[in-house]
Write an enzyme that holds these catalytic residues in place. Sequence first.
Site, PDB file in Angstrom:
ATOM      1  N   ASP A 139      -1.043   1.511  -4.128  1.00  0.00           N
ATOM      2  CA  ASP A 139      -1.987   0.537  -4.695  1.00  0.00           C
ATOM      3  C   ASP A 139      -3.332   1.166  -5.045  1.00  0.00           C
ATOM      4  O   ASP A 139      -4.271   0.456  -5.428  1.00  0.00           O
ATOM      5  CB  ASP A 139      -2.180  -0.659  -3.751  1.00  0.00           C
ATOM      6  N   ASP A 195      -5.905   2.489  -3.518  1.00  0.00           N
ATOM      7  CA  ASP A 195      -7.210   2.429  -2.841  1.00  0.00           C
ATOM      8  C   ASP A 195      -7.504   3.737  -2.120  1.00  0.00           C
ATOM      9  O   ASP A 195      -8.591   3.941  -1.609  1.00  0.00           O
ATOM     10  CB  ASP A 195      -7.329   1.220  -1.887  1.00  0.00           C
ATOM     11  N   ASP A 200      -2.091   6.502  -3.305  1.00  0.00           N
ATOM     12  CA  ASP A 200      -1.021   5.747  -2.657  1.00  0.00           C
ATOM     13  C   ASP A 200      -0.557   4.662  -3.640  1.00  0.00           C
ATOM     14  O   ASP A 200      -1.056   4.587  -4.778  1.00  0.00           O
ATOM     15  CB  ASP A 200      -1.468   5.173  -1.303  1.00  0.00           C
ATOM     16  N   SER A 236       0.806  -1.219   0.000  1.00  0.00           N
ATOM     17  CA  SER A 236       0.000   0.000   0.000  1.00  0.00           C
ATOM     18  C   SER A 236       0.840   1.271   0.000  1.00  0.00           C
ATOM     19  O   SER A 236       1.522   1.565  -0.969  1.00  0.00           O
ATOM     20  CB  SER A 236      -0.955  -0.042   1.192  1.00  0.00           C
TER      21      SER A 236
END
Length: 447
Positions: A237, A239, A235, A95
Amino acid sequence: MARLFGTNGIRWVVESHNPEYAIRLGVSSGIFFGKEKLAIGKDTRTSSPMIFNALVSGLLSTGCNVIDLGIVPTPLVQYAVKKLGLAGGLMVTASHNPPEFNGLMVFSGDGTEIPRADEERFENLFSNPKNNSAAWDGVGNCTVENSVQPDYKDAIRKCISRDMGKLTAVIDCANGAAIEYTPGIFTDAGCNAIAINSEPDGRFPGRMPEPVRENLGILMSTVRENGADMGVAHDGDADRATFVDETGNYVTGDQSLAIFAIDALKQNGKGYVVVPINTSKMVEDVVVSNGGKIDYTAVGSPLIARRMMKNDATLGGEGNGGVIFPKHQFCRDGIMAAARMLNIISSIGPLSNIVSELPKYSTRSEKIRVRPELKERILERVLKESIGPVNDIDGIKTETEEGWVLIRASGTEPIIRITVETQSEESCGRILTDRVNYLKELMGNLS
Ligand code: MG
């Protein structure tokens, strides 16, 4: 039994865990899901292909079949699980953590991160390895899937209802998983999209992948230089999404969450907005004044998502830029958040104006290091000595005439965090100092 999962999946520093660790996670995942079909994605980290391949090896050895989605945002894996009717999914990502980290997220068949009880079952399988190797004719297979990615993009595009021809947006992908998504979706909507940090690079040369103010200097200056209407940062990833207004000012995650809550309540007329206990009162204020109800949970996006399913919520999210749009899916989706914000700006105008109309609070927090064995005892004492209404779903939150105070132990670090929110800088600082002194005294007495 060793605890593997934190608030959002499993994380580790790559050098301290060899590929056998990832193989073992793959075997545990295979046994956890049974001989089912799973979707797997990965982010752009340098270690992701190595971990991905080891993980897949472990999975195939147990007879699991695997769909390889390639480099994709985390919410796309969650979308694929539901769209393809799979038993679950996995995402190789750390993440927003620095580049030396990697990690694993595990999703149920509903596309949401597995609940704590299932995490414990997974941890149990990991701690007590069994030989679960399939016979030569029972080993799983791995296929590449390329059809769900355009479907996901279409699902986002459908939520952009206006012609964005006059708007300019700067998109900072952090050299991460959003590269093939947010800039193209904005361009398709007719927006003048300027992408920065838009080459996949797991060393994160442009900036660290957490989309917080101190990492977004280049985004802010690019917005100003281009006279853009907004900036958005993901960020690693994707999400999460945080925003910069047309003057280059950072919009806090609580502010963007409040803006999304107002937008959702305007569309639906009423409904629950689900947020964690550490969210600014600003969000509750706008929810109530727009005819909605606020519902507080413990900290952690999977808890928010599952509560939202239960009470048929209108919106949910966290103050870190993770927002859940339930009509789309029950997980945080930074690409959807970016698209919705573009939509909001195009219909009601400059982001700085929208932000200026939100209620204003001062929020400050401080962390105190504690010996891990003292954490529980300190919180017990704080609870005992609290005056007035107390909410103890996650830490101890007390309301005062001036605002609220939350004293909460970190689940992963030996720290206790104190957060204070009031209507003035002065009272916020004063109460924070008072509470920090109180806790330090308490620690001295207990140790
Ligand atoms: Mg993330």
